[in-house]
Scaffold this motif. Sequence first.
Motif, PDB file in Angstrom:
ATOM      1  N   SER A 189      25.708  38.399  32.721  1.00  9.56           N
ATOM      2  CA  SER A 189      25.465  39.526  33.625  1.00  9.56           C
ATOM      3  C   SER A 189      25.960  39.233  35.042  1.00  9.56           C
ATOM      4  CB  SER A 189      23.973  39.873  33.660  1.00  9.56           C
ATOM      5  OG  SER A 189      23.222  38.838  34.276  1.00  9.56           O
ATOM      6  N   LEU A 190      26.179  37.937  35.351  1.00  4.28           N
ATOM      7  CA  LEU A 190      26.636  37.568  36.690  1.00  4.28           C
ATOM      8  C   LEU A 190      28.153  37.581  36.826  1.00  4.28           C
ATOM      9  CD1 LEU A 190      24.206  34.622  37.556  1.00  4.28           C
ATOM     10  CD2 LEU A 190      24.138  36.977  38.398  1.00  4.28           C
ATOM     11  N   VAL A 191      28.843  37.757  35.715  1.00  8.05           N
ATOM     12  CA  VAL A 191      30.308  37.744  35.758  1.00  8.05           C
ATOM     13  C   VAL A 191      30.857  38.882  36.631  1.00  8.05           C
ATOM     14  CG1 VAL A 191      32.422  37.991  34.402  1.00  8.05           C
ATOM     15  CG2 VAL A 191      30.565  36.509  33.583  1.00  8.05           C
ATOM     16  N   PRO A 192      30.441  40.138  36.414  1.00  6.05           N
ATOM     17  CA  PRO A 192      30.954  41.203  37.292  1.00  6.05           C
ATOM     18  C   PRO A 192      30.503  41.046  38.745  1.00  6.05           C
ATOM     19  CG  PRO A 192      29.239  42.049  35.822  1.00  6.05           C
ATOM     20  CD  PRO A 192      29.587  40.689  35.328  1.00  6.05           C
ATOM     21  N   VAL A 193      29.349  40.428  38.936  1.00  6.65           N
ATOM     22  CA  VAL A 193      28.867  40.178  40.306  1.00  6.65           C
ATOM     23  C   VAL A 193      29.788  39.186  41.002  1.00  6.65           C
ATOM     24  CG1 VAL A 193      26.958  39.344  41.715  1.00  6.65           C
ATOM     25  CG2 VAL A 193      26.484  40.630  39.629  1.00  6.65           C
ATOM     26  N   ALA A 194      30.195  38.150  40.269  1.00  8.37           N
ATOM     27  CA  ALA A 194      31.095  37.147  40.836  1.00  8.37           C
ATOM     28  C   ALA A 194      32.424  37.772  41.226  1.00  8.37           C
ATOM     29  CB  ALA A 194      31.315  36.029  39.825  1.00  8.37           C
ATOM     30  N   ALA A 195      32.932  38.641  40.361  1.00  6.78           N
ATOM     31  CA  ALA A 195      34.203  39.307  40.657  1.00  6.78           C
ATOM     32  C   ALA A 195      34.079  40.182  41.899  1.00  6.78           C
ATOM     33  CB  ALA A 195      34.638  40.138  39.454  1.00  6.78           C
ATOM     34  N   ARG A 196      32.977  40.911  42.001  1.00  4.86           N
ATOM     35  CA  ARG A 196      32.778  41.809  43.136  1.00  4.86           C
ATOM     36  C   ARG A 196      32.647  41.029  44.441  1.00  4.86           C
ATOM     37  NH1 ARG A 196      28.631  44.081  41.398  1.00  4.86           N
ATOM     38  NH2 ARG A 196      26.993  43.220  42.719  1.00  4.86           N
ATOM     39  N   LEU A 197      31.890  39.935  44.415  1.00  7.58           N
ATOM     40  CA  LEU A 197      31.701  39.138  45.627  1.00  7.58           C
ATOM     41  C   LEU A 197      32.991  38.444  46.050  1.00  7.58           C
ATOM     42  CD1 LEU A 197      28.175  37.539  45.024  1.00  7.58           C
ATOM     43  CD2 LEU A 197      28.772  39.462  46.510  1.00  7.58           C
ATOM     44  N   ALA A 198      33.757  37.983  45.082  1.00  7.24           N
ATOM     45  CA  ALA A 198      35.031  37.332  45.408  1.00  7.24           C
ATOM     46  C   ALA A 198      35.994  38.333  46.030  1.00  7.24           C
ATOM     47  CB  ALA A 198      35.646  36.726  44.149  1.00  7.24           C
ATOM     48  N   ARG A 199      35.997  39.555  45.518  1.00  7.70           N
ATOM     49  CA  ARG A 199      36.874  40.600  46.049  1.00  7.70           C
ATOM     50  C   ARG A 199      36.473  40.974  47.476  1.00  7.70           C
ATOM     51  NH1 ARG A 199      36.917  43.298  41.848  1.00  7.70           N
ATOM     52  NH2 ARG A 199      38.986  42.781  41.075  1.00  7.70           N
ATOM     53  N   ALA A 200      35.199  40.780  47.820  1.00  3.95           N
ATOM     54  CA  ALA A 200      34.719  41.136  49.157  1.00  3.95           C
ATOM     55  C   ALA A 200      35.065  40.086  50.212  1.00  3.95           C
ATOM     56  CB  ALA A 200      33.199  41.333  49.123  1.00  3.95           C
ATOM     57  N   VAL A 201      35.528  38.905  49.786  1.00  3.81           N
ATOM     58  CA  VAL A 201      35.923  37.869  50.749  1.00  3.81           C
ATOM     59  C   VAL A 201      37.154  38.357  51.498  1.00  3.81           C
ATOM     60  CG1 VAL A 201      36.826  35.529  51.011  1.00  3.81           C
ATOM     61  CG2 VAL A 201      34.947  35.973  49.423  1.00  3.81           C
ATOM     62  N   GLU A 202      37.083  38.357  52.821  1.00  2.00           N
ATOM     63  CA  GLU A 202      38.164  38.915  53.614  1.00  2.00           C
ATOM     64  C   GLU A 202      39.436  38.091  53.474  1.00  2.00           C
ATOM     65  OE1 GLU A 202      36.236  41.285  57.266  1.00  2.00           O
ATOM     66  OE2 GLU A 202      35.604  39.210  57.060  1.00  2.00           O
ATOM     67  N   VAL A 204      41.200  38.381  50.587  1.00  2.00           N
ATOM     68  CA  VAL A 204      41.484  38.397  49.151  1.00  2.00           C
ATOM     69  C   VAL A 204      42.206  39.700  48.807  1.00  2.00           C
ATOM     70  CG1 VAL A 204      40.449  38.590  46.853  1.00  2.00           C
ATOM     71  CG2 VAL A 204      39.623  36.860  48.463  1.00  2.00           C
ATOM     72  N   VAL A 205      43.337  39.567  48.121  1.00  3.48           N
ATOM     73  CA  VAL A 205      44.145  40.714  47.741  1.00  3.48           C
ATOM     74  C   VAL A 205      43.649  41.328  46.437  1.00  3.48           C
ATOM     75  CG1 VAL A 205      46.471  41.474  47.095  1.00  3.48           C
ATOM     76  CG2 VAL A 205      46.161  39.801  48.935  1.00  3.48           C
ATOM     77  N   ASP A 206      43.307  40.469  45.467  1.00  4.84           N
ATOM     78  CA  ASP A 206      42.821  40.942  44.174  1.00  4.84           C
ATOM     79  C   ASP A 206      42.087  39.804  43.494  1.00  4.84           C
ATOM     80  OD1 ASP A 206      42.317  42.639  42.096  1.00  4.84           O
ATOM     81  OD2 ASP A 206      44.366  42.664  41.309  1.00  4.84           O
ATOM     82  N   VAL A 207      41.350  40.138  42.425  1.00  2.00           N
ATOM     83  CA  VAL A 207      40.594  39.133  41.676  1.00  2.00           C
ATOM     84  C   VAL A 207      40.858  39.305  40.187  1.00  2.00           C
ATOM     85  CG1 VAL A 207      38.303  38.272  41.050  1.00  2.00           C
ATOM     86  CG2 VAL A 207      38.769  38.976  43.406  1.00  2.00           C
TER      87      VAL A 207
END
Length: 217
Positions: A189-202, A204-207
């Motif tokens: 359940s944390l996999v999509p959360v990890a993707a979303r948080l990584a994408r929010a890092v300023e 970052v172009v894509d994840v």
Amino acid sequence: MTTRPFTVADVMTTKVVAVRPGAEFKEIVAAMERWKVTALPVVEGEGRVVGVVSEADLLLKEEFHDHRLGLIEQMRRLGATAKAGSRRAADLMTSPAITVAPDAALPQAARLMAAHGVKRLPVVDTHGTIRGIVSRSDLLKVFLRPDEGLAAEVRHDVVEHLFPASHHRIDVHVEEGVVTLSGRVRDSSLVPVAARLARAVEGVVDVRCELTADAEV
């Protein structure tokens, strides 16, 4: 230590070219040409921003130079025709100016530019005094962050935070700003959360999230 979000102060240009309300038309045009800018803040006193004069404001004079308007069109474009007949910054400028604070987040500045159709914003303090200029190109500077720095931030702020027990099994690879997360995690359940948080890092172009769930991890 968690990296703080980038703000306008991090990317703005601090060398500001501005004009006074009494600046004449040719003076404004010359300043734009010399400094290769398309708009200038208009300041008074110790640097308080009272407006912005842009190429669009100046071009109204050229637009109406040989064009006679009918009464109805004159009424409809009253502001434009007034500017076309003006010579000083105080009469040519758009006021009040759309400004942004130095501590504003980059997305906030981007939204302001988009909402008002402008390419740059004067950056002002709480007293309205100019501190810099932020442009569209300045907002893109965050995407020039080194891949190594992005990888370190994603690992520390995302991976180690979400997966404290299994972070050593997760690989973080960044190439040209694109983050790839791979490895095995215990809680799917944390996999999509990890993707979303990584994408929010300023910066970052894509994840690309290639994490898989493994109950034995």
